[in-house]
Design an enzyme around this catalytic site. Structure first.
Site, PDB file in Angstrom:
ATOM      1  N   ARG A  84       0.849  -1.189   0.000  1.00 19.56           N
ATOM      2  CA  ARG A  84       0.000   0.000   0.000  1.00 19.56           C
ATOM      3  C   ARG A  84       0.887   1.241   0.000  1.00 19.56           C
ATOM      4  NH1 ARG A  84      -4.931   2.437   2.039  1.00 19.56           N
ATOM      5  NH2 ARG A  84      -4.626   4.620   1.457  1.00 19.56           N
ATOM      6  N   ARG A  93      -5.424   1.703  -4.924  1.00 20.33           N
ATOM      7  CA  ARG A  93      -4.585   1.075  -3.902  1.00 20.33           C
ATOM      8  C   ARG A  93      -4.719  -0.435  -3.916  1.00 20.33           C
ATOM      9  NH1 ARG A  93      -8.597   4.499  -0.321  1.00 20.33           N
ATOM     10  NH2 ARG A  93      -9.371   4.793  -2.338  1.00 20.33           N
ATOM     11  N   ASP A  96      -6.734  -1.286   1.339  1.00 18.71           N
ATOM     12  CA  ASP A  96      -7.116  -0.253   2.297  1.00 18.71           C
ATOM     13  C   ASP A  96      -7.872  -0.952   3.411  1.00 18.71           C
ATOM     14  OD1 ASP A  96      -7.437   2.428   3.226  1.00 18.71           O
ATOM     15  OD2 ASP A  96      -9.497   2.417   2.480  1.00 18.71           O
ATOM     16  N   ASP A  98      -9.831   0.174   6.896  1.00 21.63           N
ATOM     17  CA  ASP A  98     -10.290   1.256   7.764  1.00 21.63           C
ATOM     18  C   ASP A  98     -10.944   0.690   9.013  1.00 21.63           C
ATOM     19  OD1 ASP A  98      -9.527   3.367   6.086  1.00 21.63           O
ATOM     20  OD2 ASP A  98     -11.441   3.350   5.018  1.00 21.63           O
TER      21      ASP A  98
END
Length: 163
Positions: A84, A93, A96, A98
């Protein structure tokens, strides 16, 4: 143990394999227990530069003994292991991850705002979450209701097996 929601996405490289590996790596990480995995969604990029490939997105429920910033660090370590880079905001990307929720904790810390500040408007997070947990609630509102209202939800579809 604190129950948390994590959202994963990939739109570069071997997207499905990257997500599968990241889920396994999170499940194997010290202090993290995998509780649930949503179906995978195929989504259009939201924000960022034009012309990006579609994303594959999924949502996890995990239990953790890690503090919020430790959980974030574990997620970022896995992102880095999958090459990344953070060159363009909301750009393409490989991976990811989160942190969407950390129990019922709220925080305005700029490093880790909880719940995630844009989660309530992102169909690519909300719809897979509602598939996994139809009764889920985010900040007092049913996740399925938030998903139905999100601008990007109409273009989202479930990935076919092996996609």
């Amino acid at each position: 143990m604190v129950s948390c929601i994590l959202a994963l996405g990939s739109n570069l490289g071997e997207r499905a394999g990257t997500l599968q590996a990241a889920v396994a790596e999170l499940a194997a990480a010290a202090g993290i227990e995998l509780v649930g995995v949503s179906d995978t969604a195929v989504t259009k990029p939201v924000g960022g530069p034009a012309g990006q490939p579609d994303f594959l997105n999924l949502v996890l429920r995990v239990n953790t003994t890690l503090a919020p910033l430790e959980l974030l660090a574990a997620c970022q370590e896995i992102e880095l292991a999958h090459h990344r880079t953070r060159e363009v905001r909301w750009g393409p990307r490989t991976l990811d991850i989160d942190v969407i929720t950390y129990g019922d904790e709220t925080s305005s810390d700029p490093v880790l705002t909880l719940p995630h500040p844009r989660a309530s408007a992102r169909g690519f997070v909300l719809l897979p979450w509602s598939w996994m947990e139809p009764g889920a609630v985010l900040a007092g509102t049913p996740v399925a209701e938030l998903a139905a209202a999100a601008a990007d939800t109409p273009g989202i579809k479930r990935a076919e097996a092996g996609a």
